[in-house]
Design an enzyme around this catalytic site. Structure first.
Site, PDB file in Angstrom:
ATOM      1  N   SER A 152      -0.624  -7.996  12.559  1.00 55.43           N
ATOM      2  CA  SER A 152      -0.081  -7.985  11.194  1.00 55.43           C
ATOM      3  C   SER A 152       1.428  -8.159  11.267  1.00 55.43           C
ATOM      4  O   SER A 152       2.068  -7.708  12.233  1.00 55.43           O
ATOM      5  CB  SER A 152      -0.412  -6.661  10.496  1.00 55.43           C
ATOM      6  OG  SER A 152       0.350  -6.511   9.301  1.00 55.43           O
ATOM      7  N   TYR A 165      -0.856   2.621  10.792  1.00 56.20           N
ATOM      8  CA  TYR A 165      -1.650   1.395  10.924  1.00 56.20           C
ATOM      9  C   TYR A 165      -0.801   0.292  11.547  1.00 56.20           C
ATOM     10  O   TYR A 165      -1.227  -0.392  12.493  1.00 56.20           O
ATOM     11  CB  TYR A 165      -2.157   0.961   9.548  1.00 56.20           C
ATOM     12  CG  TYR A 165      -2.614  -0.468   9.470  1.00 56.20           C
ATOM     13  CD1 TYR A 165      -3.889  -0.834   9.878  1.00 56.20           C
ATOM     14  CD2 TYR A 165      -1.774  -1.467   8.974  1.00 56.20           C
ATOM     15  CE1 TYR A 165      -4.316  -2.159   9.805  1.00 56.20           C
ATOM     16  CE2 TYR A 165      -2.181  -2.782   8.898  1.00 56.20           C
ATOM     17  CZ  TYR A 165      -3.453  -3.123   9.315  1.00 56.20           C
ATOM     18  OH  TYR A 165      -3.865  -4.437   9.248  1.00 56.20           O
TER      19      TYR A 165
END
Length: 261
Positions: A152, A165
């Protein structure tokens, strides 16, 4: 689904077998679809068998070669079964796309509960490593084998409230480098895709209001949010012969968001 199957003209992956995890929605689904459009036989998984069945039926209905089974990637038994079934159905494995991830909690890193930390690390990092280990004996049998880990853009600058995360996604950047160095001499390439903000069910919290969506779009150079198909195109490039001399790299597909550690 992103586009009509006939809209992708190149067939860079004919004769290849690809395994894509968490592939019944969002970026995973778009990736499975794109790889199949380019000629690969694709094996997908998701935690729910009903979701797998629906997705397989929909993609087969468009003339694509897709099969799949239910798999919770945190389970050693289910990971083993996933790889075994893929190889049984298609006779081998050339491409692994590790896309499964969880984000069970949100808030400051300094207040993240131990159980949330455990779950994030278990699925987003540990399961990715162990899935590679499970698939590797089969990948080593195929010339031009390739692995793609899905990270990400948040990996480069972990933001609250999803910092834990994001930190797990930072680890995938290092995992990509480590695996590439280790497996390169054996003929297996390992790369990473770092998506920007793509409106999917998984990222709903980041774009749940028009104001939040506009804020995220404003952080990009292109002033818009991404599409699952755009991430899938990046994966398709990295696993194709066009990227035969690319390994250990992270391709950021974020519309120009900041992406440096």
């Amino acid at each position: 689904m992103s586009e009509p199957a006939g809209s992708v003209k190149c067939k860079r992956l004919e004769g290849k077998v690809a395994l894509v995890t968490a592939a019944t929605a969002g970026i995973g689904l778009a990736t499975a679809e794109r790889l199949a459009q380019e000629g690969a036989s694709v094996f997908i998984c998701s935690r729910k068998q009903s979701n797998v069945d629906e997705t397989v039926a929909a993609l087969r209905g468009r003339g694509l070669q897709v099969a799949g089974c239910a798999c919770h990637v945190g389970s050693a038994e289910q990971r083993k079964r996933l790889v075994q079934q893929c190889v049984q159905v298609y006779g081998g494995l050339d491409i692994l796309v590790s896309n499964a991830a969880v984000n069970p909690g949100a808030g400051p890193l300094s207040e993240t509960p131990p159980d949330v930390i455990d779950k994030i690390l278990d699925i987003n990092i540990k399961a990715a490593v162990l899935l590679v280990q499970e698939a590797l004996p089969h990948l080593l049998k195929r010339p031009g084998a390739s692995i793609v880990l899905v990270s990400s853009v948040t990996a480069f600058n972990p933001p609250e409230p999803i910092a834990m995360y994001a930190v797990s996604k930072t680890a995938l950047l290092g995992l990509t480098k480590g695996l590439a160095a280790e497996l390169g001499p054996q003929g297996v390439r390992v790369n990473c895709v770092a998506p920007g903000i793509v409106p999917t069910k998984f990222s709903a919290a980041l774009v749940q209001t028009p104001e939040l969506a506009a804020q995220q779009a404003g952080a990009t150079a292109l002033k818009r949010l991404g599409l699952p198909a755009e991430q899938a195109a990046a994966v398709a490039f990295l696993v194709s012969p066009d990227a035969a001399y690319v390994t250990g790299e992270t391709l950021v597909v974020s519309g120009g968001m900041h992406s440096r550690l």
